[in-house]
Design a protein around this motif. Structure first.
Motif, PDB file in Angstrom:
ATOM      1  N   TYR A   1      -9.835  78.698  11.280  1.00 23.78           N
ATOM      2  CA  TYR A   1     -11.233  78.319  11.489  1.00 23.78           C
ATOM      3  C   TYR A   1     -11.969  78.065  10.167  1.00 23.78           C
ATOM      4  N   ILE A   2     -11.221  78.034   9.042  1.00 23.61           N
ATOM      5  CA  ILE A   2     -11.815  77.881   7.712  1.00 23.61           C
ATOM      6  C   ILE A   2     -11.265  76.633   7.042  1.00 23.61           C
ATOM      7  N   GLY A   3     -12.061  76.008   6.206  1.00 24.94           N
ATOM      8  CA  GLY A   3     -11.643  74.838   5.436  1.00 24.94           C
ATOM      9  C   GLY A   3     -12.859  74.147   4.883  1.00 24.94           C
ATOM     10  N   SER A   4     -12.681  73.300   3.875  1.00 23.73           N
ATOM     11  CA  SER A   4     -13.827  72.682   3.196  1.00 23.73           C
ATOM     12  C   SER A   4     -14.623  71.746   4.092  1.00 23.73           C
ATOM     13  N   ASP A   5     -14.037  71.323   5.222  1.00 20.15           N
ATOM     14  CA  ASP A   5     -14.753  70.476   6.174  1.00 20.15           C
ATOM     15  C   ASP A   5     -15.003  71.208   7.497  1.00 20.15           C
ATOM     16  N   ILE A   6     -14.729  72.528   7.513  1.00 20.11           N
ATOM     17  CA  ILE A   6     -14.854  73.302   8.757  1.00 20.11           C
ATOM     18  C   ILE A   6     -15.837  74.465   8.581  1.00 20.11           C
ATOM     19  N   ASP A   7     -15.509  75.372   7.669  1.00 21.96           N
ATOM     20  CA  ASP A   7     -16.311  76.569   7.435  1.00 21.96           C
ATOM     21  C   ASP A   7     -15.999  77.058   6.029  1.00 21.96           C
ATOM     22  N   ILE A   8     -17.036  77.266   5.216  1.00 25.04           N
ATOM     23  CA  ILE A   8     -16.868  77.538   3.786  1.00 25.04           C
ATOM     24  C   ILE A   8     -17.499  78.884   3.435  1.00 25.04           C
ATOM     25  N   PRO A   9     -16.722  79.962   3.423  1.00 25.99           N
ATOM     26  CA  PRO A   9     -17.266  81.277   3.047  1.00 25.99           C
ATOM     27  C   PRO A   9     -17.592  81.373   1.560  1.00 25.99           C
TER      28      PRO A   9
END
Length: 423
Positions: free
Chosen positions: A142-150
Motif C-alpha cells: 500500500y506504499i509507493g511514491s505514487d500511492i502513499d508516502i510516509p
C-alpha cells in the motif's frame, strides 16, 4: 475533574474534535450531510500486528496502523509516529488533518498517517530496527511514491526512514527512494527537511504578528514543547528579533522575561535531557506555562492541551499551532469570542510537508533543487498560503482563521472529488 484527568479525556478523542471542526466548516460552506459523512471517513485503514524478538528471546507484540484518508488530489502523504498512546482514531484524525494541510498548501497529495503503539525509549536500537522493518513488511503493498508516502513524525527520524527504504527495496525490488521522505541526506534526503516545520511555524508567526502585534520584533514568545519543531521555531524566531521568554517539555517549563538563550537551552537539553534544567528563570508546570503572560503562545507538543477549561485563562494575544490539534473545538470558540487569533495547525506547521514535497520531487526528477532554493521555496509557499487564508478570513467576516483555512482546503478537496466523479 483534575487537570490530568481532563487532559486524558480530551487527548483520547482527537478524531471527535476533528470531525466537529469539519462539520462546523461544512455547514458554513453549505455542504450536505452525505458529503460531510464521506469526508469524515478514511478511504482505507490498515491495521497490522508486529511481532519482534527481544534480546531476552521473548517475543513482543505491537499494534500499528496506516490511515489513508483521501486521495482526490494525489497519493496519500503523512508521517508515522511511535508512541505508547497511539490509537486507530488518532491516526485517522491525523490523516484527515493531512488531507486539509496538503490541499491548503496546493500540494499534489492526499492525506495519510501512520502509527505504532510503542514506547520507543524501552526498545534497543536493534529492536527499533526490527519493529520498523516489519511495519514496512506489513504495509509495502500500500506504499509507493505514487500511492502513499510516509515520513517522520513523533519519535521517528531519518534513521527510521532509512530502515523503511531499505526494507521496501528489499521486498519489492524497486529502488523507489521517493516512497519515503525525511530520509538521511545519503539516501536522497533534503537538508532543509529537518528544520522545515520549525521554519514554517516561525514564518507564519512572523506574518501573524505583523497583523496582530505590529511586528515580530521584541514580541514575547512562549514555546510549549522543545523537540524538533519547538527548538527550530525558537531558533528562527530569535533570528527574526522575537524574544523567547519561555520554553517547556514533558517535565515542565522555564520562564524568564529577560529572555532565554536558545543555543544555551539546546545545550542544556542535550546535556541533561530536559530544558526544565535551564538554570535562569522560574520553573512552572506545563499547565501554568500555557496560561502565563506572553504576546505569542506556540503549543508545539501534543494535541488538545488547550481546552474549554484553560482557554479562558490564556493570556497570549496570538496563538500559533506548532503541534497538530493543540486546541480543541471548544477552545476555538473561546478564543474567537475573546478576539485572540489562532493560526491553525494545517497552516502553521505545514512547512514540514512542503519540505517533504521538495524531497519527493527531487527524488522523482533527479535532485534539481539545493538547500538554499528549498528553504526559499518553503518560506514563499508558507507566505502565499498565509496571505490566501488571511484574505479568506477577512472575506468571511465573523469567523476565525481555522475556519478560513479549512474552508479553502475542504473546497479544493470537494471540487477534486466532484470532477473525478467521487461525489
Amino acid at each position: 475533574m483534575n487537570s490530568s484527568a481532563v487532559e486524558e479525556t480530551l487527548s483520547s478523542n482527537l478524531y471527535v474534535q476533528q470531525v466537529k471542526k469539519l462539520y462546523n466548516v461544512g455547514k458554513i460552506l453549505g455542504l450536505n450531510e452525505d458529503v460531510l459523512d464521506t469526508l469524515a471517513q478514511p478511504e482505507r485503514v490498515i491495521q497490522v500486528k508486529i511481532e519482534i524478538k527481544g534480546k531476552d528471546g521473548q517475543v513482543r507484540t505491537f499494534m500499528g496502523w496506516r490511515s489513508q484518508h483521501n486521495s482526490a488530489l494525489g497519493p496519500y502523504k503523512g508521517g508515522v509516529r511511535y508512541h505508547p498512546n497511539v490509537t486507530q482514531d488518532e491516526v485517522v484524525a491525523l490523516s484527515m488533518m493531512m488531507t486539509w494541510k496538503n490541499a491548503l498548501l496546493l500540494l499534489p497529495y492526499g492525506g495519510g498517517k501512520g502509527g505504532i503503539r510503542v514506547d520507543p525509549s524501552k526498545l534497543t536500537q536493534d529492536e527499533l530496527e526490527q519493529l520498523s522493518r516489519r511495519y514496512v513488511g506489513a504495509l509495502y503493498k500500500y506504499i509507493g511514491s505514487d500511492i502513499d508516502i510516509p515520513a517522520p513524525d513523533v519519535n521517528t527520524n531519518p534513521q527510521t526512514m532509512a530502515w523503511y527504504v531499505d526494507e521496501y527495496i528489499k521486498i519489492t525490488g524497486r529502488a523507489d527512494y521517493a516512497a519515503f521522505t525525511g530520509k538521511p541526506i545519503e539516501l536522497g534526503g533534503l537538508p532543509a527537511r529537518i528544520y522545515s516545520t520549525g521554519l514554517g511555524v516561525a514564518t507564519t508567526a512572523r506574518l501573524a504578528a505583523e497583523k496582530v502585534l505590529g511586528g515580530i520584533e521584541g514580541a514575547r514568545v512562549l514555546i510549549q514543547g522543545f523537540g524538533n519543531v519547538g527548538s527550530f521555531t525558537a531558533k528562527f524566531l530569535e533570528e527574526m528579533g522575537a524574544k523567547i521568554v519561555g520554553i517547556s517539555d514533558i517535565k515542565g517549563g522555564v520562564i524568564n522575561y529577560n529572555g532565554i538563550d536558545v543555543k544555551k537551552a539546546l545545550e542544556v537539553k542535550d546535556n541533561t535531557g530536559s530544558v526544565f534544567n535551564y538554570p535562569d528563570g522560574k520553573k512552572v508546570t506545563n499547565e501554568e506555562f500555557l496560561v502565563s503572560d506572553c504576546d505569542i503562545l506556540i503549543p508545539a507538543a501534543i494535541e488538545n492541551v488547550i481546552h474549554k477549561f484553560n482557554a479562558p485563562k490564556v493570556k497570549a494575544k496570538l496563538i500559533v499551532e506548532g503541534a497538530n490539534g493543540p486546541l480543541t473545538a471548544d477552545a476555538d470558540v473561546v478564543m474567537k469570542d475573546r478576539g485572540i487569533m489562532v493560526v491553525p495547525d494545517i497552516l502553521a506547521n505545514a512547512g514540514g510537508v512542503v519540505g517533504s514535497y521538495v524531497e519527493w520531487a527531487n527524488n522523482k526528477m533527479g535532485e534539481i533543487m539545493d538547500e538554499e532554493e528549498a528553504r526559499k521555496l518553503i518560506v514563499s509557499r508558507m507566505e502565499r498560503a498565509f496571505d490566501y487564508v488571511y484574505t479568506k478570513y477577512n472575506k468571511l467576516g465573523d469567523q476565525d482563521m481555522r475556519t478560513a483555512a479549512m474552508a479553502m482546503a475542504i473546497e479544493r478537496v470537494v471540487n477534486a472529488m466532484k470532477v473525478r466523479g467521487k461525489l
